[in-house]
Design an enzyme around this catalytic site. Structure first.
Site, PDB file in Angstrom:
ATOM      1  N   SER A 217       0.588  -1.431  -0.406  1.00 49.20           N
ATOM      2  CA  SER A 217      -0.159  -0.053   0.328  1.00 49.20           C
ATOM      3  C   SER A 217       0.954   1.668   0.341  1.00 49.20           C
ATOM      4  O   SER A 217       1.927   2.032   1.517  1.00 49.20           O
ATOM      5  CB  SER A 217      -1.128  -0.063   1.130  1.00 49.20           C
ATOM      6  OG  SER A 217      -1.786   1.146   1.136  1.00 49.20           O
ATOM      7  N   GLY A 219      -0.282   3.922  -0.082  1.00 49.20           N
ATOM      8  CA  GLY A 219      -1.236   5.340  -0.003  1.00 49.20           C
ATOM      9  C   GLY A 219      -2.219   5.935  -0.936  1.00 49.20           C
ATOM     10  O   GLY A 219      -2.614   5.207  -1.578  1.00 49.20           O
ATOM     11  N   GLY A 222      -1.922   4.204  -4.291  1.00 46.70           N
ATOM     12  CA  GLY A 222      -2.345   2.816  -4.609  1.00 46.70           C
ATOM     13  C   GLY A 222      -1.738   1.921  -4.141  1.00 46.70           C
ATOM     14  O   GLY A 222      -1.237   2.376  -3.644  1.00 46.70           O
ATOM     15  N   GLY A 248      -6.624   1.172   3.679  1.00 51.25           N
ATOM     16  CA  GLY A 248      -6.146  -0.045   4.637  1.00 51.25           C
ATOM     17  C   GLY A 248      -6.942  -1.516   4.520  1.00 51.25           C
ATOM     18  O   GLY A 248      -6.518  -2.138   3.968  1.00 51.25           O
ATOM     19  N   ASP A 249      -8.041  -1.301   4.988  1.00 53.13           N
ATOM     20  CA  ASP A 249      -8.622  -2.922   5.543  1.00 53.13           C
ATOM     21  C   ASP A 249      -9.859  -2.814   4.640  1.00 53.13           C
ATOM     22  O   ASP A 249     -10.849  -3.749   4.003  1.00 53.13           O
ATOM     23  CB  ASP A 249      -9.798  -2.614   6.895  1.00 53.13           C
ATOM     24  CG  ASP A 249      -8.494  -2.108   8.455  1.00 53.13           C
ATOM     25  OD1 ASP A 249      -7.516  -2.423   7.908  1.00 53.13           O
ATOM     26  OD2 ASP A 249      -8.770  -0.891   9.060  1.00 53.13           O
TER      27      ASP A 249
END
Length: 309
Positions: A217, A219, A222, A248-249
């Site tokens: 990830s 941020g 992408g 993120g989840d």
């Protein structure tokens, strides 16, 4: 059924204030409470996407009861939390309405006894065979062995169930060595694991350490994916502004739902990026804006090479 594991569940409390200033009193304009912890967030998004999800982990004390009470109203999410004596933690998010910035305060969680950890392992072993996929998410509460996720990865793999790991630090290092199907670190977690701040080099290193697929990830930039089927970069069509809590989840939920639906990797990544962006713009931390998601998912740019893994 997709099984999500949240060993350090939480009651997520979001305060909204007009402007957050240190060393002063604030009038809160709105308060929301919801069951939280990374795997709980993942389960809620999976349910919104039409998948049945079971949540397991620990719950204890009055806060744990509040988490479980709220889970009863979460359609598509089944509560399989294991009781502990200690109190489930709270997380406090303070949203500055003027800037859109969020300040996060996270409690450590209850101390889990050896007997409680054994009870959880038994419950987990009973749940795994019925799962189409497993997500192991978040921090470890005090008392849980640092190699806990490695053991849980091995249990899932022994049952033939694909497993995704989303954690950090030593728990990630040991978990990767158990060869999970997917790991989803952010850039800082990946650098801590590998010692490299170059995302491509770090994802390659993480795969050599044992992960079958590494989804990094980045941020607002992408996702970077390195898998046995190829290498891809997925970027949102525009930079969004808002509260990144839970983004993120939501990306994990996108990856897991794409996995069980047997979507090709570019489609999984586009879904994950769109869900993450739609979470950032949602008014409540950890929720996603469905309208924004449906508008974004077809506009995510996915580039790569299916032969370049």
């Amino acid at each position: 059924m997709i099984l999500t594991v949240t060993l350090n569940t939480a009651l997520d409390i979001t305060y909204r204030v007009r402007s957050l200033r240190p060393h002063t009193s604030h009038r809160v304009t709105d308060v929301t409470e919801r069951p939280g912890g990374k795997g709980v967030n993942v389960a809620r998004v999976l349910a919104a996407l039409g998948h049945e999800a079971t949540v397991t982990g620990f719950a204890g004390g009055a806060t744990g009861r509040a988490v479980q009470d709220r889970l009863t109203t979460a359609e598509g999410v089944l509560d399989a939390l294991v009781p502990v004596t200690g109190a489930t933690r709270r997380t406090i998010a303070v949203v500055d309405e003027h800037t859109g910035d969020t300040t996060q305060l996270n409690e450590p969680g209850p101390t889990v006894t050896p007997a409680e950890w054994s009870a959880f392992q038994e419950a987990y072993e009973d749940l795994v065979p019925s799962a189409s996929a497993v997500a192991l998410c978040g921090s470890l509460p005090p008392g849980v062995p640092v190699g806990a996720y490695a053991g849980l990865v091995r249990t899932a793999k022994a049952a033939g169930v694909p497993v995704l790991l989303d954690t950090s630090g030593e728990a990630l290092r040991r978990g990767v060595a158990a060869r999970p199907d997917i790991v989803k670190p952010n850039a800082d977690e990946l650098a801590e694991l590998t010692g490299s701040h170059d995302p491509l080099r770090a994802t390659q290193d993480a795969r050599r350490r044992g992960a079958r697929s590494v989804i990094a990830s980045l941020g607002p930039e992408g996702l970077l994916a390195l898998t046995p089927e190829g290498r891809w970069r997925a970027t949102p069509p525009t930079r969004v502004h808002g509260n990144p809590t839970g983004a993120g989840d939501s990306a994990v939920a996108g990856l897991l739902s794409g996995l069980v639906e047997d979507l090709p990797w570019p489609s999984r990544l586009a879904r994950a990026v769109a869900l993450a962006a739609a979470t950032v713009v949602a008014p409540v931390a950890g929720e996603f804006d469905r309208e924004a998601y449906e508008e974004l998912v077809g506009r995510v740019t996915v580039t790569g090479d299916a032969t370049a893994a």
